[in-house]
Design an enzyme around this catalytic site. Structure first.
Site, PDB file in Angstrom:
ATOM      1  N   GLN A   1       7.758  24.343   4.372  1.00  0.00           N
ATOM      2  CA  GLN A   1       8.436  23.785   3.199  1.00  0.00           C
ATOM      3  C   GLN A   1       9.605  24.648   2.746  1.00  0.00           C
ATOM      4  O   GLN A   1      10.660  24.134   2.380  1.00  0.00           O
ATOM      5  CB  GLN A   1       7.440  23.594   2.044  1.00  0.00           C
ATOM      6  CG  GLN A   1       6.479  22.458   2.280  1.00  0.00           C
ATOM      7  CD  GLN A   1       7.179  21.161   2.643  1.00  0.00           C
ATOM      8  OE1 GLN A   1       8.091  20.717   1.951  1.00  0.00           O
ATOM      9  NE2 GLN A   1       6.778  20.557   3.748  1.00  0.00           N
TER      10      GLN A   1
ATOM     11  N   HIS B   1       4.805   9.239   7.980  1.00  0.00           N
ATOM     12  CA  HIS B   1       5.753   8.151   8.233  1.00  0.00           C
ATOM     13  C   HIS B   1       5.063   6.790   8.202  1.00  0.00           C
ATOM     14  O   HIS B   1       4.928   6.116   9.209  1.00  0.00           O
ATOM     15  CB  HIS B   1       6.482   8.371   9.565  1.00  0.00           C
ATOM     16  CG  HIS B   1       7.489   9.473   9.500  1.00  0.00           C
ATOM     17  ND1 HIS B   1       7.286  10.708  10.083  1.00  0.00           N
ATOM     18  CD2 HIS B   1       8.701   9.541   8.895  1.00  0.00           C
ATOM     19  CE1 HIS B   1       8.346  11.473   9.847  1.00  0.00           C
ATOM     20  NE2 HIS B   1       9.211  10.798   9.136  1.00  0.00           N
ATOM     21  N   ASN B   2       4.642   6.398   7.000  1.00  0.00           N
ATOM     22  CA  ASN B   2       3.973   5.110   6.806  1.00  0.00           C
ATOM     23  C   ASN B   2       4.730   4.313   5.730  1.00  0.00           C
ATOM     24  O   ASN B   2       5.769   4.774   5.228  1.00  0.00           O
ATOM     25  CB  ASN B   2       2.503   5.350   6.417  1.00  0.00           C
ATOM     26  CG  ASN B   2       2.392   6.333   5.257  1.00  0.00           C
ATOM     27  OD1 ASN B   2       3.070   6.173   4.252  1.00  0.00           O
ATOM     28  ND2 ASN B   2       1.545   7.365   5.413  1.00  0.00           N
ATOM     29  N   ALA B   3       4.194   3.154   5.368  1.00  0.00           N
ATOM     30  CA  ALA B   3       4.909   2.277   4.429  1.00  0.00           C
ATOM     31  C   ALA B   3       5.033   2.889   3.034  1.00  0.00           C
ATOM     32  O   ALA B   3       5.923   2.529   2.264  1.00  0.00           O
ATOM     33  CB  ALA B   3       4.209   0.917   4.345  1.00  0.00           C
ATOM     34  N   LEU B   4       4.148   3.834   2.732  1.00  0.00           N
ATOM     35  CA  LEU B   4       4.231   4.490   1.425  1.00  0.00           C
ATOM     36  C   LEU B   4       5.471   5.384   1.352  1.00  0.00           C
ATOM     37  O   LEU B   4       6.143   5.439   0.312  1.00  0.00           O
ATOM     38  CB  LEU B   4       2.959   5.311   1.199  1.00  0.00           C
ATOM     39  CG  LEU B   4       2.633   5.702  -0.238  1.00  0.00           C
ATOM     40  CD1 LEU B   4       2.607   4.484  -1.140  1.00  0.00           C
ATOM     41  CD2 LEU B   4       1.294   6.439  -0.275  1.00  0.00           C
ATOM     42  N   HIS B   5       5.768   6.072   2.456  1.00  0.00           N
ATOM     43  CA  HIS B   5       7.017   6.862   2.518  1.00  0.00           C
ATOM     44  C   HIS B   5       8.215   5.921   2.339  1.00  0.00           C
ATOM     45  O   HIS B   5       9.161   6.238   1.609  1.00  0.00           O
ATOM     46  CB  HIS B   5       7.095   7.615   3.853  1.00  0.00           C
ATOM     47  CG  HIS B   5       8.454   8.171   4.173  1.00  0.00           C
ATOM     48  ND1 HIS B   5       9.057   9.155   3.408  1.00  0.00           N
ATOM     49  CD2 HIS B   5       9.345   7.879   5.163  1.00  0.00           C
ATOM     50  CE1 HIS B   5      10.249   9.441   3.916  1.00  0.00           C
ATOM     51  NE2 HIS B   5      10.452   8.680   4.977  1.00  0.00           N
TER      52      HIS B   5
ATOM     53  N   HIS C   1      13.971   2.097   6.973  1.00  0.00           N
ATOM     54  CA  HIS C   1      14.605   3.190   7.731  1.00  0.00           C
ATOM     55  C   HIS C   1      13.693   3.919   8.718  1.00  0.00           C
ATOM     56  O   HIS C   1      14.184   4.600   9.606  1.00  0.00           O
ATOM     57  CB  HIS C   1      15.249   4.203   6.777  1.00  0.00           C
ATOM     58  CG  HIS C   1      14.266   5.190   6.235  1.00  0.00           C
ATOM     59  ND1 HIS C   1      13.384   4.885   5.228  1.00  0.00           N
ATOM     60  CD2 HIS C   1      13.996   6.472   6.589  1.00  0.00           C
ATOM     61  CE1 HIS C   1      12.630   5.943   4.979  1.00  0.00           C
ATOM     62  NE2 HIS C   1      12.968   6.918   5.789  1.00  0.00           N
ATOM     63  N   ASP C   2      12.370   3.799   8.557  1.00  0.00           N
ATOM     64  CA  ASP C   2      11.448   4.482   9.483  1.00  0.00           C
ATOM     65  C   ASP C   2      10.477   3.492  10.133  1.00  0.00           C
ATOM     66  O   ASP C   2       9.402   3.893  10.603  1.00  0.00           O
ATOM     67  CB  ASP C   2      10.634   5.555   8.742  1.00  0.00           C
ATOM     68  CG  ASP C   2      11.325   6.920   8.730  1.00  0.00           C
ATOM     69  OD1 ASP C   2      12.083   7.212   9.675  1.00  0.00           O
ATOM     70  OD2 ASP C   2      11.092   7.688   7.773  1.00  0.00           O
TER      71      ASP C   2
END
Ligand SMILES: *[C@@H]1O[C@H](CO)[C@@H](O)[C@H](O)[C@H]1NC(C)=O
Ligand SMILES: *[C@@H]1O[C@H](CO)[C@@H](O)[C@H](O)[C@H]1NC(C)=O
Ligand SMILES: CC(=O)N[C@H]1CO[C@H](CO)[C@@H](O)[C@@H]1O
Ligand SMILES: [Zn+2]
Length: 317
Positions: A254, A53-57, A93-94
């Site tokens: 998964q 949950h970082n800016a790349l996501h 959103h996160d």
């Protein structure tokens, strides 16, 4: 972590590019200095040390959202405000995600859990943080108050839709609409509903990407779960579902995630967007990747089949 900073800078770049492509900077008379300040704040409020949950996501979800908004069923009916809201909600959103899930915040008595009364705790925080940054940057301060309030409310409704515990509610409404062909995208509330669904799809689209990418996202999200499990062990708390590295393997997590969350949602999205080359490609990749995980999973039969059933759905994509 310089590499991560460079990668996560993609959120500002991507958003500026997309807003520009859609002519939204001109349409809303956005001030470039305020825009860069706002996007910079959003990006910086993502935690770069979170494996998932970082800016790349956020950039990944924004890119997916852009592709879904371009679907022929949708593209020509969306208003500039719809597109602006869709992209903004995806990017934010996160924001400020702590890297642990809601049950963890509740059982550790985190102040956010009491602030939001144990309900959509993270999503409420992502929304309120975004509103705070919008106001602080003054990005929309030149717009009429009623328009600003409307944008803030719609942003909330979009971001809150990403709460995975409300998945069934959204999925059954979507299914009903498709069965009865009752969606009328000339109506703003129906377009808003489709934006919610599109954002939900974008948020969980990792298994619909090429194997190489898909696998890396899977490893990252599981790493974040395992870190939570390690904290829980350290403080002698009960280890949350999916967070025990010794018991919950990446393939089994998964397979459960794909079977219970991603597949049912994308089946309906595929039905809605028909005919869509993109949706078909995503469904193909999803099936191939699922098969691939099943090949990786040296699991007992019942673990593969029942993966998500007894553990509950994956908490926070
Ligand atoms: C939130 O959950 C905690 C732990 O279960 C409980 O003590 C608290 O009363 C709950 N708060 C609300 C507002 O429901
Ligand atoms: C996947 O990654 C491997 C090595 O990381 C590379 O050799 C391969 O070409 C990649 N495949 C695709 C389709 O990008
Ligand atoms: C083993 C297997 O089926 N792997 C497939 C996973 O999906 C990719 C496409 O994303 C295929 O190229 C792999 O063959
Ligand atoms: Zn997300």
């Amino acid at each position: 972590n310089i590499w991560m900073n460079i990668l996560s800078y993609s959120l500002v770049t991507l958003m500026c590019h997309l807003l520009n492509v859609y002519g939204l900077i001109q349409h809303f008379h956005l001030d470039m200095v305020k825009l860069l300040r706002f996007l910079g704040m959003v990006q910086d409020d993502y935690h770069s040390h979170n494996p998932y949950h970082n800016a790349l996501h956020a950039a990944d979800v924004t890119q997916a959202m852009y592709c879904y908004l371009k679907e022929s069923k949708l593209a020509e009916l969306l208003s500039p405000t719809d597109v602006f809201l869709g992209l903004l909600a995806a990017a934010a959103h996160d924001v400020d995600h702590p890297g642990v899930n809601q049950p963890f915040l509740i059982k550790t008595g985190h102040h956010l859990a009491s602030l939001y009364q144990n309900t959509s705790v993270l999503e409420s925080h992502h929304w309120r943080s975004t509103v705070g940054m919008l106001r602080e940057s003054g990005l929309l301060s030149h717009l009429p108050l009623c328009m600003r309030q409307d944008i803030e409310q719609q942003l909330g409704s979009l971001i809150l839709a990403t709460d995975i515990s409300r998945q069934n509610e959204f999925l059954s409404t979507f299914r009903e609409h498709l069965n009865h062909q009752s969606l009328d995208l000339h109506q703003a509330p129906h377009r808003h509903f489709i934006l919610q669904i599109a954002l939900k799809c974008a948020d969980v689209c990792n298994p619909c990407r090429e194997w190489n990418l898909s696998r890396q996202w899977s490893e990252r999200v599981c790493e974040e779960f395992y870190r939570q499990g390690d904290i829980e062990k350290k403080f002698a708390l009960e280890v949350s579902p999916l967070c025990n590295q010794q018991e919950d393997s990446v393939p089994s997590i998964q397979i459960g995630f794909i079977s219970h969350i991603v597949e049912p949602l994308f089946e309906e999205w595929c039905r809605f967007t028909e005919p869509s080359p993109l949706s078909h490609t995503m469904m193909d990749l999803l099936q191939q990747n699922k098969t691939c995980w099943m090949g990786h999973a040296h699991l007992k039969e019942e673990e593969v089949d029942g993966g998500g059933e007894n553990r509950g759905p994956v908490a926070n994509p």
